[in-house]
Design an enzyme around this catalytic site. Structure first.
Site, PDB file in Angstrom:
ATOM      1  N   PRO A   1      38.034  38.586  35.904  1.00 23.08           N
ATOM      2  CG  PRO A   1      39.056  36.582  36.509  1.00 23.08           C
ATOM      3  CD  PRO A   1      39.332  38.051  36.296  1.00 23.08           C
TER       4      PRO A   1
ATOM      5  CG  ASN B   1      35.689  46.622  47.888  1.00 23.83           C
ATOM      6  OD1 ASN B   1      35.427  46.143  48.980  1.00 23.83           O
ATOM      7  ND2 ASN B   1      35.999  45.866  46.841  1.00 23.83           N
TER       8      ASN B   1
ATOM      9  CG  ASP C   1      33.221  44.992  39.178  1.00 25.43           C
ATOM     10  OD1 ASP C   1      33.036  43.777  39.392  1.00 25.43           O
ATOM     11  OD2 ASP C   1      32.462  45.883  39.598  1.00 25.43           O
TER      12      ASP C   1
HETATM   13  O1  C5P Z   1      27.930  41.792  39.336  1.00 27.19           O
HETATM   14  P1  C5P Z   1      28.236  42.081  40.788  1.00 27.19           P
HETATM   15  O2  C5P Z   1      29.685  42.416  41.029  1.00 27.19           O
HETATM   16  O3  C5P Z   1      27.305  43.039  41.449  1.00 27.19           O
HETATM   17  O4  C5P Z   1      27.947  40.669  41.487  1.00 27.19           O
HETATM   18  C1  C5P Z   1      28.172  40.481  42.825  1.00 27.19           C
HETATM   19  C2  C5P Z   1      28.326  39.002  43.085  1.00 27.19           C
HETATM   20  O5  C5P Z   1      29.256  38.422  42.178  1.00 27.19           O
HETATM   21  C3  C5P Z   1      28.900  38.736  44.467  1.00 27.19           C
HETATM   22  O6  C5P Z   1      28.381  37.488  44.891  1.00 27.19           O
HETATM   23  C4  C5P Z   1      30.396  38.672  44.213  1.00 27.19           C
HETATM   24  O7  C5P Z   1      31.065  37.889  45.184  1.00 27.19           O
HETATM   25  C5  C5P Z   1      30.446  38.019  42.830  1.00 27.19           C
HETATM   26  N1  C5P Z   1      31.566  38.471  41.985  1.00 27.19           N
HETATM   27  C6  C5P Z   1      32.593  37.595  41.675  1.00 27.19           C
HETATM   28  N2  C5P Z   1      33.607  37.996  40.851  1.00 27.19           N
HETATM   29  C7  C5P Z   1      33.630  39.240  40.326  1.00 27.19           C
HETATM   30  C8  C5P Z   1      32.587  40.148  40.630  1.00 27.19           C
HETATM   31  C9  C5P Z   1      31.563  39.729  41.466  1.00 27.19           C
HETATM   32  O8  C5P Z   1      32.593  36.461  42.166  1.00 27.19           O
HETATM   33  N3  C5P Z   1      34.618  39.600  39.541  1.00 27.19           N
END
Ligand code: C5P
Length: 404
Positions: free
Chosen positions: A307, A212, A281
């Site tokens: 994860p 990304n 993700d």
């Molecule tokens: O749920 P979302 O991806 O929007 O959440 C963003 C937050 O979660 C950020 O702080 C990101 O660093 C963390 N995150 C993570 N591991 C993932 C996805 C997001 O640590 N797989």
């Protein structure tokens, strides 16, 4: 919050159109009880007169280093010692570059070299100049050297353009200055802070992958801010083209799985965890060992969930203080609140992405901070400025949580 009341402030004015705002800045500094002495670079004289500044500060204005009258009153070393802080506003691209090389070519630069007081810069320049690699290098060098940067703001510029590089308005500048001289609460041990930053790379084959647009800048600036506040900082970084902030321990990773492992190998000793990384993700179920060939007209790639690193840290039996980031394109507050609860976080820093000049890969950002007793807007401001504000708030909240 600490005030500038009774503080001795040297206001350094360099040559830029925003210098026309400095008589007002002097007045506002004096309204807050500061003792202000003005030092101008020779170019600043082209934009604002020493006479106006002398009238509002009530003190002689200095420009030349070899000024017999000035040196007979308070010489430049005494002036450097007198200052509790130096504020350079506007800080032009030229003075930023001179300071980054340690130049003593004029009185203002010499004072910055000769003082032990903190030096704050309020940059003001055209948005293209502010975005140039040379300026970024100089600012990054100055941050490493301990200078503090206020702004710049985003908006309409004197050159007719709109973007980042506008000097902060006097009241906003003073508010930030006071926030930054307010030391975070004293902690009786060195706090261990871990920060994830940048994107991850989920390989499809040896040359292709899913990633990304995260540049890593926000996470790197946050790492720098905590290091400068005396914390021991581990930065777990996805692929980024950035220099490691000085004094920060950096561990490079590629995929989300690598990041997960690096975090959990080092998590037991930390007190604060900040997930800034834009972690993918999903990852491909299979990574081909050889470059894939374009034989078929269509191709389906099956992905599996990665994860959630942040949630996994926050759900440890004895979790550190956890801060998450939320990059959203809409409904900022609602998503931030739901992330706070779902991932069991102490704070969420939410930012809107997809806006020009803010967020992913940009120099500036704006954050909405949401926590149990926190609801605060930070910025728009440079990522360096926001990081220092965030650092002060996180350390305060950490102390509050651990003193109850
Ligand atoms: O749920 P979302 O991806 O929007 O959440 C963003 C937050 O979660 C950020 O702080 C990101 O660093 C963390 N995150 C993570 N591991 C993932 C996805 C997001 O640590 N797989």
């Amino acid at each position: 919050m600490e005030s500038i009341n009774s503080k001795n402030i040297i206001l350094g004015i360099s040559g830029g159109i925003a210098a026309y705002k400095t008589p007002e800045l002097v007045r506002r500094l004096k309204d807050r009880g500061a003792n202000v002495r003005v030092v101008m670079t020779p170019n600043a004289n082209e934009f604002v007169t020493a006479l106006s500044l002398q009238a509002v500060s009530g003190m002689p204005v200095r420009t030349e280093i070899l000024d017999t009258e000035g040196e007979s009153g308070m010489d430049h070393i005494d002036l450097a010692r007198w200052a509790d802080l130096i504020l350079i506003a506007p800080a032009s691209a030229s003075i930023v570059s001179r300071l980054a090389t340690g130049s003593a070519s004029d009185l203002l630069c010499t004072l910055c070299l000769a003082t032990e007081a903190p030096v704050f810069l309020a940059p003001a320049m055209n948005r293209v100049m502010w975005g140039k690699p040379a300026t970024k290098r100089n600012v990054s060098q100055l941050l490493d050297d301990g200078f503090l940067v206020l702004g710049p703001g985003v908006g309409h510029q004197a050159c007719g353009e709109t973007g980042s590089g506008r000097m902060l308005d006097p009241l906003d500048m003073i508010k930030l200055l006071e926030e930054q001289i307010s030391k975070p609460p004293a902690v009786n041990k060195i706090l261990e802070v871990m920060i994830t930053a940048g994107p991850t790379w989920e390989a499809l084959d040896p040359v292709r992958g899913i990633t990304n647009a995260s540049s890593g800048k926000m996470g790197y600036e946050i790492a720098r801010a905590f290091q400068q506040h005396g914390c021991s900082v581990t930065l777990i970084s996805g692929p980024c083209n950035l220099d490691t902030p000085s004094g920060v321990r950096r561990i490079d990773v590629t995929s989300a799985a690598d990041m997960f492992n690096a975090v959990h190998t080092n998590v037991s000793k930390i007190q604060i965890f900040i997930g800034v990384a834009a972690v993918a993700d999903y990852r491909p179920v299979n990574t081909e060992s050889q470059k894939m060939k374009k034989n078929a007209s269509e191709m389906t790639i099956t992905l599996v969930r990665n994860p959630d690193i942040l949630a996994s840290v926050a759900s440890l039996a004895e979790p550190p203080f956890c801060v998450g980031f939320a990059a959203e394109t809409e409904n900022l507050r609602n998503y931030a609140v739901s992330k706070l609860n779902k991932k069991k976080l102490d704070l969420v820093a939410a930012n809107i992405v997809g806006q020009e000049n803010l967020g992913f890969n940009a120099e500036d950002n704006a954050l909405l901070l949401i926590g149990k007793d926190t609801d605060q807007q930070l910025g728009p401001a440079s990522k360096a400025t926001l990081s220092r504000q965030l650092c002060t708030i996180v350390l305060k909240k950490y102390e509050e949580k651990n003193s109850t």
